[in-house]
Design a protein around this motif. Structure first.
Motif, PDB file in Angstrom:
ATOM      1  N   UNK A 236      -6.087 -10.426  -4.652  1.00  0.00           N
ATOM      2  CA  UNK A 236      -5.606 -11.341  -6.021  1.00  0.00           C
ATOM      3  C   UNK A 236      -5.214  -9.404  -7.021  1.00  0.00           C
ATOM      4  N   UNK A 237      -4.255 -10.014  -7.401  1.00  0.00           N
ATOM      5  CA  UNK A 237      -3.200  -8.622  -8.213  1.00  0.00           C
ATOM      6  C   UNK A 237      -2.573  -7.444  -7.794  1.00  0.00           C
ATOM      7  N   UNK A 238      -2.034  -8.278  -6.469  1.00  0.00           N
ATOM      8  CA  UNK A 238      -0.403  -7.886  -5.498  1.00  0.00           C
ATOM      9  C   UNK A 238       0.235  -7.536  -6.352  1.00  0.00           C
ATOM     10  N   UNK A 239       0.473  -5.808  -6.824  1.00  0.00           N
ATOM     11  CA  UNK A 239       1.884  -5.942  -7.416  1.00  0.00           C
ATOM     12  C   UNK A 239       3.218  -5.310  -6.678  1.00  0.00           C
ATOM     13  N   UNK A 240       2.808  -4.815  -5.817  1.00  0.00           N
ATOM     14  CA  UNK A 240       3.246  -3.970  -4.786  1.00  0.00           C
ATOM     15  C   UNK A 240       3.515  -3.994  -3.652  1.00  0.00           C
ATOM     16  N   UNK A 241       4.593  -3.690  -2.736  1.00  0.00           N
ATOM     17  CA  UNK A 241       4.927  -3.405  -1.201  1.00  0.00           C
ATOM     18  C   UNK A 241       3.963  -2.886  -0.414  1.00  0.00           C
ATOM     19  N   UNK A 242       3.604  -1.785  -0.899  1.00  0.00           N
ATOM     20  CA  UNK A 242       2.869  -1.167  -0.610  1.00  0.00           C
ATOM     21  C   UNK A 242       1.697  -1.189  -0.335  1.00  0.00           C
ATOM     22  N   UNK A 243       1.017  -2.096  -1.945  1.00  0.00           N
ATOM     23  CA  UNK A 243      -0.340  -2.830  -1.886  1.00  0.00           C
ATOM     24  C   UNK A 243      -0.521  -3.743  -1.280  1.00  0.00           C
ATOM     25  N   UNK A 244       0.916  -4.738  -0.897  1.00  0.00           N
ATOM     26  CA  UNK A 244       0.246  -5.845   0.062  1.00  0.00           C
ATOM     27  C   UNK A 244       0.812  -5.172   1.434  1.00  0.00           C
ATOM     28  N   UNK A 245       1.739  -4.482   2.423  1.00  0.00           N
ATOM     29  CA  UNK A 245       0.941  -3.639   2.898  1.00  0.00           C
ATOM     30  C   UNK A 245      -0.135  -3.086   3.721  1.00  0.00           C
ATOM     31  N   UNK A 246      -0.782  -3.229   2.626  1.00  0.00           N
ATOM     32  CA  UNK A 246      -2.464  -2.107   2.989  1.00  0.00           C
ATOM     33  C   UNK A 246      -3.007  -3.739   3.170  1.00  0.00           C
ATOM     34  N   UNK A 247      -2.860  -4.491   2.129  1.00  0.00           N
ATOM     35  CA  UNK A 247      -3.690  -5.687   1.824  1.00  0.00           C
ATOM     36  C   UNK A 247      -3.557  -6.550   3.525  1.00  0.00           C
ATOM     37  N   UNK A 248      -2.473  -6.867   3.534  1.00  0.00           N
ATOM     38  CA  UNK A 248      -1.717  -7.314   5.548  1.00  0.00           C
ATOM     39  C   UNK A 248      -2.431  -5.999   6.421  1.00  0.00           C
ATOM     40  N   UNK A 249      -2.911  -5.133   6.495  1.00  0.00           N
ATOM     41  CA  UNK A 249      -3.272  -4.219   7.444  1.00  0.00           C
ATOM     42  C   UNK A 249      -4.840  -4.545   6.960  1.00  0.00           C
ATOM     43  N   UNK A 250      -5.194  -4.834   6.711  1.00  0.00           N
ATOM     44  CA  UNK A 250      -6.884  -5.237   5.961  1.00  0.00           C
ATOM     45  C   UNK A 250      -6.915  -6.714   6.506  1.00  0.00           C
ATOM     46  N   UNK A 251      -6.518  -7.674   6.555  1.00  0.00           N
ATOM     47  CA  UNK A 251      -6.342  -8.530   7.470  1.00  0.00           C
ATOM     48  C   UNK A 251      -6.872 -10.022   6.574  1.00  0.00           C
ATOM     49  N   UNK A 252      -6.070  -9.262   5.325  1.00  0.00           N
ATOM     50  CA  UNK A 252      -6.647 -10.662   4.202  1.00  0.00           C
ATOM     51  C   UNK A 252      -5.602 -11.793   4.336  1.00  0.00           C
ATOM     52  N   UNK A 253      -5.851 -12.985   4.203  1.00  0.00           N
ATOM     53  CA  UNK A 253      -4.780 -13.594   4.800  1.00  0.00           C
ATOM     54  C   UNK A 253      -3.697 -14.213   3.599  1.00  0.00           C
ATOM     55  N   UNK A 254      -4.624 -14.432   2.433  1.00  0.00           N
ATOM     56  CA  UNK A 254      -2.673 -14.731   1.159  1.00  0.00           C
ATOM     57  C   UNK A 254      -3.576 -13.495   0.239  1.00  0.00           C
ATOM     58  N   UNK A 255      -1.582 -13.701  -0.867  1.00  0.00           N
ATOM     59  CA  UNK A 255      -2.226 -12.971  -1.586  1.00  0.00           C
ATOM     60  C   UNK A 255      -1.858 -13.679  -3.161  1.00  0.00           C
ATOM     61  N   UNK A 256      -2.835 -12.893  -3.889  1.00  0.00           N
ATOM     62  CA  UNK A 256      -1.468 -13.611  -5.272  1.00  0.00           C
ATOM     63  C   UNK A 256      -1.442 -12.348  -6.087  1.00  0.00           C
TER      64      UNK A 256
END
Ligand code: C2E
Ligand code: MG
Ligand code: MG
Ligand code: MG
Length: 286
Positions: A236-256
């Motif tokens: 939840x609460x992904x606000x920036x592209x760098x946050x998205x990159x980290x979240x993706x590396x940590x293998x979360x399936x989806x972001x909001x």
């Protein structure tokens, strides 16, 4: 001196309490009118795949368009509605409205995903939730496969019968998400005991994740654990592209989060979907 100070503190505190109780009462009577006058509105926020950026679902988030105060966010009235029990009726409106909207998006060929509604403890305890959901699905024509319920750990733990209710709903095809994960008990023994499909990692762990290695470690652990237990993981609460990159590396399936899209009124979401599909078909035409 200390005594005087103590007294002032008591006075200040009781003043606060009076103010609190009177706001509470005025919200309570305003809420009654709000339902009658149709002052509630649902906003929607997409959940996006970290793999291919496709839309995986929407969360319905209530707003109160107050005649005097304007747009009132849920944290300013949901607790009161829960205390007074008005959440049962409001929640029923939320479920029906979200189902109707999602059916419309489906019929328009815009998207075929689940719409998620937030549910409170009292809707389980005294709201005959199963009947409310069944009648919303029947009257709107939406299928169970296009509906999801979000609830916090507190709601799961609130009543011993909650698990049974959820099992029944899940056996019909409705999905269940555990909201705000990490802020409550976060007990490993009960997340395996309750019938859930998805873990939503609370926004507070995403905030500063790019600079705070402890938060990254927590998200990593929750993500690995969840996959081991066959849960889907949403950040939840992904606000920036760098946050998205980290979240993706940590293998979360989806972001909001605001990075992709803020919660918006249904018409704005329709437009957002149309412009995205226009971009996609442009890309595939090349
Ligand atoms: P929630 O279910 O955890 O919903 C996510 C909240 O995070 C929403 O706040 C959303 O607007 C916000 N959010 C999403 N992305 C971002 C981001 O990138 N940055 C930041 N700063 N915030 C983001 P909202 O809409 O104010 O709702 C707050 C809470 O109110 C919800 O938290 C939920 O617990 C409750 N709520 C909302 N609608 C309903 C409802 O229909 N029924 C019930 N019972 N509770 C509701
Ligand atoms: Mg939620
Ligand atoms: Mg949440
Ligand atoms: Mg929340």
């Amino acid at each position: 001196e200390a005594k005087m100070q103590g007294r002032n503190e008591i006075r200040a505190y009781s003043g606060d309490l009076v103010a609190k109780v009177s706001t509470h009462l005025s919200i309570q009577s305003d809420l009654r009118k709000a339902l009658q006058n149709g002052e509630f509105q649902l906003f929607y926020q997409p959940k996006i795949s970290t793999r291919d950026a496709s839309v995986k679902g929407f969360e319905a988030l209530i707003r109160w368009v107050h005649p005097v105060k304007g747009l009132v966010p849920p944290n300013q009235f949901i607790t009161v509605a829960e205390d007074t029990g008005q959440i049962v009726e409001i929640g029923q409106w939320v479920i029906e409205t979200a189902c109707r909207q999602n059916k419309q998006w489906l019929d328009e060929g815009l998207v075929n995903v689940r719409v998620a509604v937030n549910v409170s403890a009292r809707q389980f305890k005294e709201g005959n939730l199963i009947e409310v959901i069944e009648s919303a699905l029947a009257s709107t024509g939406l299928k169970e496969e296009n509906l999801e319920l979000e609830m916090t750990e507190g709601v799961l733990m609130s009543d011993p019968s909650t698990g049974d209710t959820l099992s029944e709903l899940r056996s019909k095809g409705i999905a269940v998400s555990l909201d705000d994960f990490g802020t409550g008990y976060s007990s490993l023994s009960y997340i395996t005991r309750f019938p859930i499909d998805t873990i939503k990692i609370d926004r507070c762990f995403v905030q500063d994740i790019t600079i705070d290695s402890e938060k990254a470690a927590i998200v990593s652990a929750v993500s690995n654990l969840s996959h081991g237990l066959n849960f889907n993981v949403v950040a939840e609460g992904v606000e920036t592209e760098t946050e998205l990159d980290v979240i993706r590396q940590l293998r979360c399936d989806e972001v909001q989060g605001y990075y992709y899209c803020r919660p918006m009124a249904a018409q704005d979401i329709s437009e957002w979907l149309r412009s995205r599909s226009a971009v996609t078909s442009l890309k595939s035409a090349k």
